[in-house]
Design a protein around this motif. Structure first.
Motif, mmCIF file in Angstrom:
data_model
loop_
_atom_site.group_PDB
_atom_site.id
_atom_site.type_symbol
_atom_site.label_atom_id
_atom_site.label_comp_id
_atom_site.label_asym_id
_atom_site.label_seq_id
_atom_site.Cartn_x
_atom_site.Cartn_y
_atom_site.Cartn_z
ATOM 1 N N ILE A 14 0.849 -1.195 0.000
ATOM 2 C CA ILE A 14 0.000 0.000 0.000
ATOM 3 C C ILE A 14 0.885 1.245 0.000
ATOM 4 C CG2 ILE A 14 -1.762 1.292 1.266
ATOM 5 C CD1 ILE A 14 -2.737 -1.328 -0.027
ATOM 6 N N VAL A 15 1.935 1.215 0.801
ATOM 7 C CA VAL A 15 2.878 2.344 0.834
ATOM 8 C C VAL A 15 3.512 2.539 -0.539
ATOM 9 C CG1 VAL A 15 5.062 3.171 1.797
ATOM 10 C CG2 VAL A 15 3.338 2.166 3.299
ATOM 11 N N ASN A 16 3.870 1.435 -1.203
ATOM 12 C CA ASN A 16 4.460 1.544 -2.545
ATOM 13 C C ASN A 16 3.487 2.188 -3.528
ATOM 14 O OD1 ASN A 16 6.843 0.350 -1.707
ATOM 15 N ND2 ASN A 16 6.253 -1.700 -2.361
ATOM 16 N N ARG A 17 2.224 1.836 -3.425
ATOM 17 C CA ARG A 17 1.223 2.440 -4.305
ATOM 18 C C ARG A 17 1.055 3.932 -3.998
ATOM 19 N NH1 ARG A 17 -3.714 -1.713 -5.763
ATOM 20 N NH2 ARG A 17 -2.395 -3.411 -6.515
ATOM 21 N N LEU A 18 1.119 4.252 -2.722
ATOM 22 C CA LEU A 18 1.043 5.652 -2.329
ATOM 23 C C LEU A 18 2.224 6.439 -2.905
ATOM 24 C CD1 LEU A 18 -0.309 7.895 -0.624
ATOM 25 C CD2 LEU A 18 1.107 7.127 1.299
ATOM 26 N N ARG A 28 7.655 11.177 -2.453
ATOM 27 C CA ARG A 28 7.806 9.718 -2.370
ATOM 28 C C ARG A 28 8.583 9.322 -1.117
ATOM 29 N NH1 ARG A 28 7.332 10.344 -7.961
ATOM 30 N NH2 ARG A 28 9.433 11.138 -8.299
ATOM 31 N N GLU A 29 9.632 10.082 -0.806
ATOM 32 C CA GLU A 29 10.407 9.788 0.406
ATOM 33 C C GLU A 29 9.541 9.961 1.653
ATOM 34 O OE1 GLU A 29 13.668 12.464 0.129
ATOM 35 O OE2 GLU A 29 14.591 11.440 -1.577
ATOM 36 N N TYR A 30 8.698 10.969 1.645
ATOM 37 C CA TYR A 30 7.810 11.220 2.785
ATOM 38 C C TYR A 30 6.801 10.083 2.936
ATOM 39 C CZ TYR A 30 5.335 14.316 6.059
ATOM 40 O OH TYR A 30 4.772 14.872 7.178
ATOM 41 N N ALA A 31 6.241 9.658 1.796
ATOM 42 C CA ALA A 31 5.261 8.566 1.818
ATOM 43 C C ALA A 31 5.882 7.261 2.284
ATOM 44 C CB ALA A 31 4.646 8.394 0.431
ATOM 45 N N ILE A 274 7.039 22.231 3.294
ATOM 46 C CA ILE A 274 5.603 22.444 3.049
ATOM 47 C C ILE A 274 5.187 21.769 1.743
ATOM 48 C CG2 ILE A 274 3.809 24.181 2.704
ATOM 49 C CD1 ILE A 274 5.661 26.128 4.299
ATOM 50 N N LEU A 275 5.995 21.945 0.695
ATOM 51 C CA LEU A 275 5.674 21.329 -0.600
ATOM 52 C C LEU A 275 5.703 19.809 -0.508
ATOM 53 C CD1 LEU A 275 7.705 23.688 -2.970
ATOM 54 C CD2 LEU A 275 5.217 23.552 -2.774
ATOM 55 N N LYS A 276 6.637 19.293 0.278
ATOM 56 C CA LYS A 276 6.713 17.846 0.482
ATOM 57 C C LYS A 276 5.428 17.337 1.151
ATOM 58 C CE LYS A 276 9.824 16.578 3.477
ATOM 59 N NZ LYS A 276 11.140 16.209 4.045
ATOM 60 N N GLU A 277 4.952 18.052 2.168
ATOM 61 C CA GLU A 277 3.710 17.664 2.851
ATOM 62 C C GLU A 277 2.512 17.736 1.910
ATOM 63 O OE1 GLU A 277 3.967 18.543 7.563
ATOM 64 O OE2 GLU A 277 3.553 20.278 6.310
ATOM 65 N N LEU A 278 2.472 18.779 1.075
ATOM 66 C CA LEU A 278 1.351 18.921 0.143
ATOM 67 C C LEU A 278 1.363 17.809 -0.900
ATOM 68 C CD1 LEU A 278 1.440 22.791 -0.309
ATOM 69 C CD2 LEU A 278 -0.465 21.474 0.627
ATOM 70 N N ASP A 279 2.540 17.482 -1.415
ATOM 71 C CA ASP A 279 2.647 16.384 -2.383
ATOM 72 C C ASP A 279 2.170 15.078 -1.754
ATOM 73 O OD1 ASP A 279 3.240 14.906 -4.624
ATOM 74 O OD2 ASP A 279 5.411 14.952 -4.345
ATOM 75 N N PHE A 280 2.558 14.847 -0.516
ATOM 76 C CA PHE A 280 2.137 13.651 0.212
ATOM 77 C C PHE A 280 0.630 13.635 0.411
ATOM 78 C CE2 PHE A 280 1.135 12.041 4.551
ATOM 79 C CZ PHE A 280 1.318 10.691 4.322
ATOM 80 N N ALA A 281 0.055 14.779 0.797
ATOM 81 C CA ALA A 281 -1.385 14.851 1.037
ATOM 82 C C ALA A 281 -2.166 14.536 -0.237
ATOM 83 C CB ALA A 281 -1.761 16.245 1.556
ATOM 84 N N PHE A 282 -1.738 15.126 -1.358
ATOM 85 C CA PHE A 282 -2.453 14.871 -2.610
ATOM 86 C C PHE A 282 -2.194 13.457 -3.127
ATOM 87 C CE2 PHE A 282 -2.849 19.530 -2.755
ATOM 88 C CZ PHE A 282 -4.201 19.614 -3.070
ATOM 89 N N ALA A 283 -1.059 12.870 -2.767
ATOM 90 C CA ALA A 283 -0.822 11.462 -3.110
ATOM 91 C C ALA A 283 -1.854 10.584 -2.411
ATOM 92 C CB ALA A 283 0.596 11.049 -2.718
ATOM 93 N N LYS A 284 -2.170 10.919 -1.159
ATOM 94 C CA LYS A 284 -3.205 10.174 -0.432
ATOM 95 C C LYS A 284 -4.559 10.328 -1.120
ATOM 96 C CE LYS A 284 -2.598 11.982 3.696
ATOM 97 N NZ LYS A 284 -2.902 12.159 5.128
ATOM 98 N N GLY A 285 -4.854 11.546 -1.594
ATOM 99 C CA GLY A 285 -6.109 11.769 -2.308
ATOM 100 C C GLY A 285 -6.179 10.990 -3.604
ATOM 101 N N LYS A 286 -5.053 10.950 -4.341
ATOM 102 C CA LYS A 286 -5.015 10.202 -5.603
ATOM 103 C C LYS A 286 -5.176 8.710 -5.356
ATOM 104 C CE LYS A 286 -1.807 13.553 -7.609
ATOM 105 N NZ LYS A 286 -0.383 13.773 -7.981
ATOM 106 N N LEU A 287 -4.544 8.209 -4.281
ATOM 107 C CA LEU A 287 -4.677 6.780 -3.956
ATOM 108 C C LEU A 287 -6.120 6.455 -3.618
ATOM 109 C CD1 LEU A 287 -3.198 4.063 -3.442
ATOM 110 C CD2 LEU A 287 -3.009 4.760 -1.041
ATOM 111 N N ALA A 288 -6.778 7.350 -2.882
ATOM 112 C CA ALA A 288 -8.189 7.133 -2.534
ATOM 113 C C ALA A 288 -9.033 7.007 -3.798
ATOM 114 C CB ALA A 288 -8.686 8.287 -1.668
ATOM 115 N N GLN A 358 -5.573 3.751 10.207
ATOM 116 C CA GLN A 358 -4.716 4.318 11.251
ATOM 117 C C GLN A 358 -3.499 5.044 10.657
ATOM 118 O OE1 GLN A 358 -5.752 0.900 14.575
ATOM 119 N NE2 GLN A 358 -3.925 2.122 14.922
ATOM 120 N N ALA A 359 -3.266 4.852 9.360
ATOM 121 C CA ALA A 359 -2.220 5.603 8.667
ATOM 122 C C ALA A 359 -2.782 6.866 8.008
ATOM 123 C CB ALA A 359 -1.550 4.725 7.617
ATOM 124 N N GLY A 360 -4.096 7.105 8.193
ATOM 125 C CA GLY A 360 -4.705 8.311 7.638
ATOM 126 C C GLY A 360 -5.170 8.168 6.204
#
Length: 388
Positions: A14-18, A28-31, A274-288, A358-360
């Motif tokens: 799942i992390v790899n897909r994220l 990607r490093e953040y994810a 900040i940009l790293k966090e935003l990229d991570f957040a939208f990665a979660k949205g794309k995975l959803a 639990q991973a959000g």
């Protein structure tokens, strides 16, 4: 969280897909570091972040995240008085461009969607620092990692114009030499080439005395000498001098641009996280979106109610959804059935969806699904074959 359970339940996939959903290496490093947590309030905030990103993608499409680069080394360098390379300055410019584009994305969203709020995502975007003067100065001066624009300074433009004029004069003189019927018999070829930054002509070894000038190189066979005719020595000297001036002017331009960055190095460097966090957040949205996921309801009462849950590593069109509830009227569930009947997939689905929540992350299930937050998840499954 118990590491063996994460492996048994294939949480790493799942992390790899994220990671695949992130737009940058930073994202990607953040994810890659994402782990399930146990604080229900923190989990709720992380899921709210996913929900905001998911909603924004549906309403506005993917945000302008292309161009996020690591820039902390560059900002640290200028803080210490160092000079950035053209490539380093372009990274700063790209970071500022992405920040500006995201602010525009936020402003346009708020204009078109006045009744919606995205406090987490837009709070981060608001905190981005933009410096259009610095961004424009870099873009005006630098074409690529290997090329400085003529527009970088008036002095550089003038130097380059003089170089071009001198080079044309040299080529004209040399063309007259190599195309002269008197000289052709002394030359190996009727062409002009360069050696050590100076224009030369190829002269046959035995005719050296017939073309007076300076020898700069010899062919591997020794049959050809590369001679700089005396008629162009002074012009070549002028070109050499102008090239030194060009290099010095470029160094001056890079220093001035680096000093501009240094004045706001802290704010520019802060954009990276900040940009790293935003990229991570939208990665979660794309995975959803990718797994047709939903926002789960959370509780700390040990109550699980998964409606039409699907294992996220199975092909959607082939998955048989399952309904599972546990922790209300009973706290132990026995799953029975024949071999290849789906018992292992059912157990892994419960465990993995819990870890994902639990991973959000959103979970692949129907609306109204509820997940309990546990201090730990233990999985002891005899069949540890990959679900895929």
């Amino acid at each position: 969280m118990y590491e063996k359970s994460l492996k048994t339940l294939e949480y790493d996939k799942i992390v790899n897909r994220l990671m695949e959903m992130a737009a940058s290496n930073l994202g990607r490093e953040y994810a890659a570091e994402l782990k399930p947590i146990t604080d229900i309030d923190e989990i709720k905030e992380n899921i709210e972040e996913t929900d905001e990103a998911f909603t924004l993608i549906i309403k506005r499409g993917n945000p302008p995240l292309f161009g996020i680069k690591p820039i902390l080394m560059e900002t640290k360098r200028v803080e210490m008085g160092g000079v950035l390379s053209p490539g380093g300055l372009l990274k700063i410019s790209e970071s500022l461009r992405v920040s500006k584009a995201l602010k525009k994305y936020m402003e346009e969203t708020l204009k078109s969607d006045v009744n919606s709020e995205y406090p987490i995502i837009f709070g981060r975007i608001e905190s981005l620092n933009v410096f259009p003067t610095i961004e424009n100065a870099i873009n005006n001066a630098i074409v690529s990692e290997d090329e400085i624009s003529d527009n970088a300074s008036v002095a550089l433009r003038n130097i380059r114009r003089q170089i071009t004029q001198k080079q044309n004069s040299v080529k004209t003189k040399l063309d007259s030499i190599v195309n002269s019927s008197d000289n052709k018999k002394y030359l190996q070829d009727s062409l002009v080439t360069m050696r050590e930054g100076r224009y030369v002509v190829p002269v046959k070894q035995e005719n050296r005395a017939n073309i007076p000038g300076l020898i700069h190189d010899t062919s591997s066979s020794g049959a050809t000498l590369f001679v700089e005719p005396m008629a162009v020595v002074e012009l070549n000297n002028d070109i050499k001098k102008l090239m030194i001036e060009e290099r010095e002017e470029i160094e001056k331009i890079l220093r001035e641009l680096s000093n501009l960055v240094a004045e706001h190095s802290y704010e520019i460097g802060a954009n990276e996280f900040i940009l790293k966090e935003l990229d991570f957040a939208f990665a979660k949205g794309k995975l959803a979106m990718n797994m047709n996921g939903v926002k789960p309801t959370l509780n700390d009462r040990g109550y699980t109610n998964i409606k039409k849950g699907r294992h996220p590593l199975l092909q959607v069109e082939k998955v048989v959804p399952i309904d599972i509830y546990l922790g209300d009227e009973f706290t132990t569930l026995v799953v029975t059935g024949p071999n290849t009947g789906g018992k292992t997939v059912t157990l892994k689905t419960i465990g993995l969806l819990t870890l994902m929540a639990q991973a959000g992350l959103f979970i692949p299930a129907d609306y109204g699904s509820e997940i309990a937050v546990y201090d730990n998840v233990y999985a002891d499954i005899g069949d540890e074959q990959s679900i895929e």
